[in-house]
Structures are given as structure tokens and as C-alpha cells.
Design an enzyme around this catalytic site. Structure first.
Site, short mmCIF file in Angstrom:
data_model
loop_
_atom_site.label_atom_id
_atom_site.label_comp_id
_atom_site.label_asym_id
_atom_site.label_seq_id
_atom_site.Cartn_x
_atom_site.Cartn_y
_atom_site.Cartn_z
N ALA A 37 0.84 -1.20 0.00
CA ALA A 37 0.00 0.00 0.00
C ALA A 37 0.88 1.25 0.00
CB ALA A 37 -0.93 0.00 1.21
N HIS A 38 1.95 1.22 0.79
CA HIS A 38 2.85 2.38 0.81
C HIS A 38 3.47 2.61 -0.56
CE1 HIS A 38 2.56 2.59 5.18
NE2 HIS A 38 3.22 3.73 5.12
N ARG A 39 3.85 1.51 -1.21
CA ARG A 39 4.45 1.63 -2.54
C ARG A 39 3.46 2.32 -3.48
NH1 ARG A 39 6.99 -3.47 -2.28
NH2 ARG A 39 5.24 -4.43 -3.33
N GLU A 91 7.99 6.21 4.45
CA GLU A 91 7.14 7.03 5.31
C GLU A 91 7.44 8.53 5.26
OE1 GLU A 91 4.09 6.29 6.04
OE2 GLU A 91 4.54 4.78 7.56
#
Lengths: 204, 288
Positions: A37-39, A91
Site C-alpha cells: 500500500a505504501h508503494r 514514510e
């Protein structure tokens, strides 16, 4: 060590007063996000695409829950944090570009995140790793789920929580990093033991 | 028989992911009672509250229900040998739906989750042939957080024993807060590299806390390592305090003269395991 109750959307001034070791209880909306999801969040941000949920004043929870679908609605059964260390890769950019104010996870985060937290007014807090049923007790409902194509653990679960905690502030806006301070002492102890470190292993 | 093995396996998985075994629970309670650091005490309190809540609500104690490993002892005379493999694999699919488990089986290149916790070499199944007519298997759902900081070092044999201590302390230090301490640290020494990792994993996950190493010298070494690790003060979740490890479990294999593998495998505080015993009649029991 003070105890605070926070509600989303969170204002920057409520974040800047927090110090490592403070205890938080959170009510409002949280969004789970892990590696995949961060990617994708980063991809979206760089392409100028709108995220499926606004993170301004919001909360990211490093978590991949156990969920059940009953009568057409999702229920979160178990939802402790995952290791935040892996998300150090992403982040700082997420903090900078989304306006997220609180990141919840476990395992600690590094200097890039700490720098972004102090610059943009965000904190990193820890929920006890493995205390997943305790966490799920604070979840009132699943508001929605996005990016389910990433798989259940990696999807964005948008959750309403009430008194989610206790969360311990582990990175504050003054640049302090609780776990890093503990690890510094551990390193001194290793030196005292006469143990020399082996070549580094890369975790981020 | 197919049905009996599958039911036994589903029940064992269910027990394992919900109920923390008595030896682990006792060790956590002891850590809580002895802790003087307020932050660490609060963390241990959350851990113990969570264990109780999981039992009460019958939900997985941790959301990372792990990847499943079966350690199987098959009696030579067990009548259902041909069904075991398929029944175990199918039990994982059934358990994933029924309990439910989090789907944790992802293709490493395509990044696609199979959705049912099975896949290539998943679940892992290890086979031993033993005398007797019953089937016994232990289910270990092991989380990813404690898998991440696994270490295998090939140390110079000339430095063997000294290097062993260094490798273990170094691994624990580098793992820091990641594997959800307090952990159980399994150390595998010698063998081929696969043996070192395998025995380290078994030592971390299968051996009960409080059991003594069969080799008295290794028992002493385990105690010394645990003491040194706890003195690092990493503590619960890396927030400090007395207990970083609940136990160090060491196992060894004879090695090639030219190599001295040392493997360090972590098991998070949520050490989950359950054992099923299936009789030739199809009757079974699940124990922890």
C-alpha cells in the site's frame, strides 16, 4: 509521561506538544497500510493522482488485519501492528506529501521518518505487537476498504476506532526516538561485553 | 481417515492460533511480575490482557496468523499414510475460511496472494518415520515479524565458540524491537546450513520454555546467553526493561571440519503451537 486522548482529524498543535513516552488513546478514523500500500501511495503521490482516502490530519496504522465477511459487511477480528521498520523506505515522503499526523506501528522507525516528523509535525506511536484482539476491540466498524487487489493484509482498511490504545509515543517532533535511545544503550552494553558487531544486515 | 486427519489438523490450527500454550503464558506472567520498568510493564499487561481476550472471544491472538508448518511423525503402521499430505494441505484451506486466518501466501515475483495460505512449498511439511501405529503432528503458525531478522552466519571454525556468542548477541541487537520481544531465541550450530536453520527454528518454536537442554554444558550456555541478552535492556517491544528473551534454546549438529554455521531464529512472544495425535481408529486428540 502524560496521557492524551486524540480525535481525528488531528491538528498539528496537538501533535507538537507530545513527547516520547506519552500515552495516547485515539478516536476517529485510521487507515491501515503496509508495504504494498505504501508503494502504491508513493506512486499515486508522484503521479499527482488522488488517494482513495484523504490522509490530511489523519492516521496511518501499520497493520494487516484478520477480517471476516458476514452478511455482506466486513468485520475486523484481530488487528495488531506489523513491523514499521520496513516502511522506513516510504514514510518520510508520505508524511511530507499527505499531511498524515500520526503513524502507528511497532518495531520502530529510523532517522528519515524522525526528520519528517519534526519537520512536518507528526509522531510515530507504538501499539503492543501481537496484542491484536485488544486492538480489534477498539474498532467500531469498517468504513470501507480500498485496493483489495493487493490482498487482504495489504489493502487499505479504513476503520472507525474508539479509544484505541494505549499507544506509546516513540518518535516525537523534537527529534527524539525512544527505541533508538534504548538501542544505543544496548550497543554500549555490547561494547562493554567486548562483542564486536558483525557486518550489517540491511532491513531497510 | 481423510476426514479424521483433516478435522484433527483444523482443530490443531484453531487451538494454536487462539490459545497461547501454558509454558509460554507462564513465562510471560513471570516477566510481568518481575518487571520494574513502567513502560515495559504496561506492554506486558497489554500482552496478557490480549491473551485472555483471545481465549474469551475465540479470535486469533495475533493478526499475523503466520505461515503454517507441520512437523509430522508418522507411525510405520499408521493405516492412513497415503491421505496425510492432502489432508494437511486441505486443512489449511478449511482453517483459513473457518477461523479465519489471514491469507499469508504471496508469490515472490508476481506479488499475488493465493488467498488460502497454500502455495509452492506452503504449508511446510516435515516428515519423520517413527515406530507405532498412530500419527502425530505439531502445527506451528509462525509470524513474519519474527522471521524477518533471522540470521545465518558462516563463522571461521577457528573462532567457533567465541563467534557463536557474538553472532547471537549481534543478531538480537540488530533485531531490536522488530521480532516483538520478549522472544524465544533458537540457535542452531553446525550441520549444513539447512540443518543449522532447521534445528534453530525447531528449538525456537517447538521446545517448551522451562525444559532443560539434554546436554548440561549447553544448558549452562543457554542460561548465560539469555542473561547477557537480557542485560542489553532492549526489553518488551524495544521499549526497555528486564526481559528481552523468555528463553534461549540451543541445538547442534555435527559439522564439516571446514565450516561452522550459526543460525539464529526468533520466535515472537506469541509462540503458537498445538499437537494432534490421530489413532488408527480415526479418534484424535489435540494437546498444547
Amino acid at each position: 509521561m502524560a496521557t492524551y486522548s486524540l480525535k481525528t482529524p488531528i491538528r498539528e498543535e496537538d501533535i507538537r506538544v507530545l513527547r516520547v513516552g506519552d500515552i495516547l488513546y485515539l478516536s476517529g478514523v485510521i487507515v491501515t497500510a503496509r508495504d504494498a500500500a505504501h508503494r502504491r501511495i508513493i506512486e499515486y503521490l508522484r503521479a499527482g493522482k488522488l488517494l482513495p482516502v484523504s490522509l490530511k490530519g489523519g492516521v496511518i496504522y501499520h497493520c494487516g488485519p484478520v477480517v471476516a465477511r458476514r452478511d455482506g459487511t466486513w468485520e475486523v477480528l484481530s488487528a495488531g501492528p506489523t513491523t514499521s521498520t520496513r516502511l522506513e523506505l516510504y514514510e518520510s515522503e508520505v508524511v511530507e506529501k499527505t499531511g498524515v499526523k500520526l503513524i502507528i506501528g511497532k518495531g520502530g522507525m529510523g532517522p528519515k521518518t524522525a526528520e519528517a516528523c519534526s519537520k512536518h509535525g507528526a509522531v510515530y506511536a507504538i501499539f503492543t505487537g501481537g496484542a491484536a484482539v485488544l486492538a480489534a476491540q477498539a474498532i467500531r466498524r469498517v468504513i470501507s476498504v480500498e485496493w483489495l487487489d493487493l490482498g487482504i493484509p495489504e489493502a487499505l482498511w479504513i476503520l472507525e476506532v474508539e479509544n484505541f490504545g494505549p499507544l506509546i509515543v516513540a518518535i516525537d517532533t523534537t527529534g527524539r526516538n525512544y527505541i533508538e535511545e534504548v538501542m544505543k544503550k544496548a550497543e554500549e552494553k555490547l561494547k562493554f561485553f567486548g562483542v564486536s558487531l558483525w557486518p550489517a544486515v540491511r532491513y531497510t | 481417515m481423510i476426514e479424521a486427519i483433516e478435522r484433527a489438523a483444523v482443530e490443531a490450527i484453531e487451538r494454536a492460533v487462539i490459545y497461547i500454550p501454558p509454558d509460554v503464558k507462564a513465562a510471560l506472567i513471570k516477566a510481568y511480575q518481575e518487571e520494574e520498568n513502567d513502560v515495559a510493564r504496561a506492554q506486558l499487561k497489554s500482552i496478557l490482557d490480549n491473551i485472555e481476550l483471545a481465549e474469551k472471544t475465540m479470535r486469533p491472538v495475533c493478526q499475523d496468523t503466520g505461515t503454517i508448518t507441520f512437523y509430522v511423525d508418522v507411525g510405520y503402521e499408521f493405516p492412513g499414510v497415503r491421505y496425510i499430505r492432502d489432508s494437511l494441505i486441505n486443512s489449511v484451506r478449511v482453517a483459513t475460511q473457518k477461523i479465519p486466518l489471514r491469507p499469508n501466501s504471496v508469490h515472490p515475483f508476481k506479488n499475488v496472494n493465493t488467498g488460502d495460505n497454500t502455495g509452492r512449498y506452503v504449508p511446510q511439511i516435515y516428515w519423520e518415520l517413527v515406530p507405532g501405529d498412530s500419527l502425530k503432528f505439531t502445527v506451528v503458525p509462525k509470524g513474519g515479524g519474527s522471521g524477518y531478522p533471522t540470521v545465518l552466519r558462516m563463522v571461521p571454525p577457528g573462532r567457533g565458540f567465541d563467534a557463536l556468542r557474538e553472532v547471537v548477541l549481534d543478531a538480537v541487537y540488530r533485531a531490536g524491537a522488530m521480532p516483538c520481544p520478549p522472544t524465544i531465541v533458537g540457535v542452531g550450530v553446525g550441520g549444513g546450513i539447512d540443518t543449522a536453520i532447521f534445528i534453530a527454528k525447531k528449538a525456537a518454536t517447538l521446545r517448551k520454555i522451562g525444559t532443560l537442554n539434554e546436554d548440561p554444558e549447553l544448558a549452562v550456555l543457554e542460561g548465560e546467553l539469555a542473561k547477557a541478552i537480557n542485560e542489553l535492556g532492549i526489553g518488551v517491544m524495544g521499549l526497555g526493561g528486564k526481559t528481552t528473551v523468555l528463553a534461549v534454546h540451543l541445538d547442534y549438529s555435527h559439522r564439516h571440519p571446514a565450516s561452522y554455521p550459526v543460525a539464529v531464529v526468533f520466535q515472537c512472544w506469541a509462540s503458537r503451537r498445538a499437537t494432534a495425535i490421530v489413532k488408527p481408529s480415526g479418534d484424535f486428540q489435540v494437546i498444547q
